[in-house]
Design a protein around this motif. Structure first.
Motif, PDB file in Angstrom:
ATOM      1  N   MET A   1       3.454   6.990  -3.838  1.00  0.00           N
ATOM      2  CA  MET A   1       2.090   6.670  -4.220  1.00  0.00           C
ATOM      3  C   MET A   1       1.405   5.854  -3.131  1.00  0.00           C
ATOM      4  O   MET A   1       0.238   6.079  -2.840  1.00  0.00           O
ATOM      5  CB  MET A   1       2.072   5.918  -5.546  1.00  0.00           C
ATOM      6  N   VAL A   2       2.126   4.919  -2.562  1.00  0.00           N
ATOM      7  CA  VAL A   2       1.549   4.115  -1.490  1.00  0.00           C
ATOM      8  C   VAL A   2       1.281   5.000  -0.273  1.00  0.00           C
ATOM      9  O   VAL A   2       0.280   4.826   0.420  1.00  0.00           O
ATOM     10  CB  VAL A   2       2.463   2.922  -1.145  1.00  0.00           C
ATOM     11  N   TRP A   3       2.150   5.963  -0.046  1.00  0.00           N
ATOM     12  CA  TRP A   3       1.933   6.921   1.042  1.00  0.00           C
ATOM     13  C   TRP A   3       0.580   7.599   0.851  1.00  0.00           C
ATOM     14  O   TRP A   3      -0.201   7.731   1.789  1.00  0.00           O
ATOM     15  CB  TRP A   3       3.074   7.951   1.045  1.00  0.00           C
ATOM     16  N   ALA A   4       0.284   8.046  -0.371  1.00  0.00           N
ATOM     17  CA  ALA A   4      -0.989   8.705  -0.657  1.00  0.00           C
ATOM     18  C   ALA A   4      -2.154   7.737  -0.485  1.00  0.00           C
ATOM     19  O   ALA A   4      -3.191   8.089   0.083  1.00  0.00           O
ATOM     20  CB  ALA A   4      -0.978   9.287  -2.070  1.00  0.00           C
ATOM     21  N   ALA A   5      -1.995   6.507  -0.970  1.00  0.00           N
ATOM     22  CA  ALA A   5      -3.066   5.512  -0.851  1.00  0.00           C
ATOM     23  C   ALA A   5      -3.390   5.223   0.606  1.00  0.00           C
ATOM     24  O   ALA A   5      -4.558   5.050   0.975  1.00  0.00           O
ATOM     25  CB  ALA A   5      -2.674   4.227  -1.581  1.00  0.00           C
ATOM     26  N   GLN A   6      -2.373   5.184   1.450  1.00  0.00           N
ATOM     27  CA  GLN A   6      -2.585   4.913   2.878  1.00  0.00           C
ATOM     28  C   GLN A   6      -3.383   6.015   3.563  1.00  0.00           C
ATOM     29  O   GLN A   6      -4.000   5.787   4.588  1.00  0.00           O
ATOM     30  CB  GLN A   6      -1.244   4.768   3.600  1.00  0.00           C
ATOM     31  N   ARG A   7      -3.373   7.192   2.993  1.00  0.00           N
ATOM     32  CA  ARG A   7      -4.046   8.327   3.617  1.00  0.00           C
ATOM     33  C   ARG A   7      -5.466   8.553   3.105  1.00  0.00           C
ATOM     34  O   ARG A   7      -6.136   9.485   3.503  1.00  0.00           O
ATOM     35  CB  ARG A   7      -3.203   9.582   3.452  1.00  0.00           C
ATOM     36  N   ALA A   8      -5.934   7.691   2.228  1.00  0.00           N
ATOM     37  CA  ALA A   8      -7.305   7.800   1.727  1.00  0.00           C
ATOM     38  C   ALA A   8      -8.282   7.412   2.831  1.00  0.00           C
ATOM     39  O   ALA A   8      -7.914   6.761   3.813  1.00  0.00           O
ATOM     40  CB  ALA A   8      -7.494   6.876   0.521  1.00  0.00           C
ATOM     41  N   ALA A  82       0.372   9.404  -8.627  1.00  0.00           N
ATOM     42  CA  ALA A  82       1.141   8.951  -9.791  1.00  0.00           C
ATOM     43  C   ALA A  82       1.253  10.080 -10.815  1.00  0.00           C
ATOM     44  O   ALA A  82       2.332  10.308 -11.378  1.00  0.00           O
ATOM     45  CB  ALA A  82       0.496   7.715 -10.412  1.00  0.00           C
ATOM     46  N   GLN A  83       0.152  10.780 -11.053  1.00  0.00           N
ATOM     47  CA  GLN A  83       0.185  11.897 -12.008  1.00  0.00           C
ATOM     48  C   GLN A  83       1.159  12.974 -11.565  1.00  0.00           C
ATOM     49  O   GLN A  83       1.905  13.527 -12.379  1.00  0.00           O
ATOM     50  CB  GLN A  83      -1.212  12.491 -12.186  1.00  0.00           C
ATOM     51  N   VAL A  84       1.162  13.271 -10.283  1.00  0.00           N
ATOM     52  CA  VAL A  84       2.087  14.270  -9.742  1.00  0.00           C
ATOM     53  C   VAL A  84       3.527  13.841 -10.001  1.00  0.00           C
ATOM     54  O   VAL A  84       4.393  14.666 -10.300  1.00  0.00           O
ATOM     55  CB  VAL A  84       1.843  14.480  -8.221  1.00  0.00           C
ATOM     56  N   LEU A  85       3.790  12.538  -9.919  1.00  0.00           N
ATOM     57  CA  LEU A  85       5.141  12.012 -10.097  1.00  0.00           C
ATOM     58  C   LEU A  85       5.495  11.733 -11.565  1.00  0.00           C
ATOM     59  O   LEU A  85       6.583  11.254 -11.863  1.00  0.00           O
ATOM     60  CB  LEU A  85       5.298  10.724  -9.279  1.00  0.00           C
ATOM     61  N   GLY A  86       4.550  12.012 -12.463  1.00  0.00           N
ATOM     62  CA  GLY A  86       4.807  11.773 -13.881  1.00  0.00           C
ATOM     63  C   GLY A  86       4.630  10.326 -14.300  1.00  0.00           C
ATOM     64  O   GLY A  86       5.135   9.908 -15.341  1.00  0.00           O
ATOM     65  N   LEU A  87       3.928   9.555 -13.505  1.00  0.00           N
ATOM     66  CA  LEU A  87       3.671   8.149 -13.810  1.00  0.00           C
ATOM     67  C   LEU A  87       2.231   7.971 -14.257  1.00  0.00           C
ATOM     68  O   LEU A  87       1.394   8.843 -14.052  1.00  0.00           O
ATOM     69  CB  LEU A  87       3.940   7.278 -12.569  1.00  0.00           C
ATOM     70  N   GLY A  88       1.949   6.827 -14.828  1.00  0.00           N
ATOM     71  CA  GLY A  88       0.593   6.515 -15.251  1.00  0.00           C
ATOM     72  C   GLY A  88       0.084   5.281 -14.515  1.00  0.00           C
ATOM     73  O   GLY A  88       0.869   4.441 -14.071  1.00  0.00           O
ATOM     74  N   THR A  89      -1.223   5.201 -14.373  1.00  0.00           N
ATOM     75  CA  THR A  89      -1.838   4.035 -13.754  1.00  0.00           C
ATOM     76  C   THR A  89      -2.969   3.532 -14.643  1.00  0.00           C
ATOM     77  O   THR A  89      -3.533   4.273 -15.437  1.00  0.00           O
ATOM     78  CB  THR A  89      -2.430   4.347 -12.366  1.00  0.00           C
TER      79      THR A  89
END
Length: 150
Positions: A1-8, A82-89
């Motif tokens: 998730m942090v990987w994705a956030a870093q790429r925003a 997070a959704q892709v990984l089955g997690l919620g935020t």
């Protein structure tokens, strides 16, 4: 998730900071100190801005506008992953900057922008909140957006 956030999107490199918190004692303190942190999420992710670097590379406009947009984009990327990984935020909106800075040991030039709880989605998730509505306009404000068939 942090990987994705870093790429925003990011107006300038080196301005964004992300703090990942999974220390149970810090999370317990967050539940005591942050009015919006009323959950049992095992992780808190805080998107922050280095105000000094933002001023150096983008000026006041960068501090007041661009960095907040960038933090929001990072939070959105994180939530989608997070959704892709089955997690919620859950974006936590009720907190005080000073308390978050103290809790996480942030220096004066680092501003917390978005605080997100991350956890497992219940097997039977609650029904989605109702009443949230977005007004859509077409070309000009006040002209209803209608799906156009091609």
């Amino acid at each position: 998730m942090v990987w994705a956030a870093q790429r925003a999107q990011q107006g300038r490199s080196g301005v964004r900071n992300i703090v990942v918190v999974d220390d149970p004692q810090l999370l317990d303190a967050a539940r005591q100190l942050l009015p919006g942190w009323v959950n049992n999420a095992p992780v808190m992710i805080v998107h922050c801005t280095d105000l000094q670097k933002a001023a150096d590379v983008g000026g006041e406009h960068s501090i007041d506008l661009s960095t907040r947009l960038d933090a929001g984009a990072a939070a959105a990327h994180l939530a989608l992953m997070a959704q892709v990984l089955g997690l919620g935020t859950c974006t936590i909106t009720s907190w005080t900057e000073t308390i978050v800075k103290t809790l996480l040991g942030l220096p004066d030039h680092i501003r917390p922008d978005v605080t997100t709880a991350v956890g497992w989605v219940p097997k039977t998730p609650p029904k989605p909140a109702k009443g949230f509505k977005t007004s859509l306009h077409y070309n000009r404000y006040g002209t209803d957006f209608v799906k156009v068939e091609h």
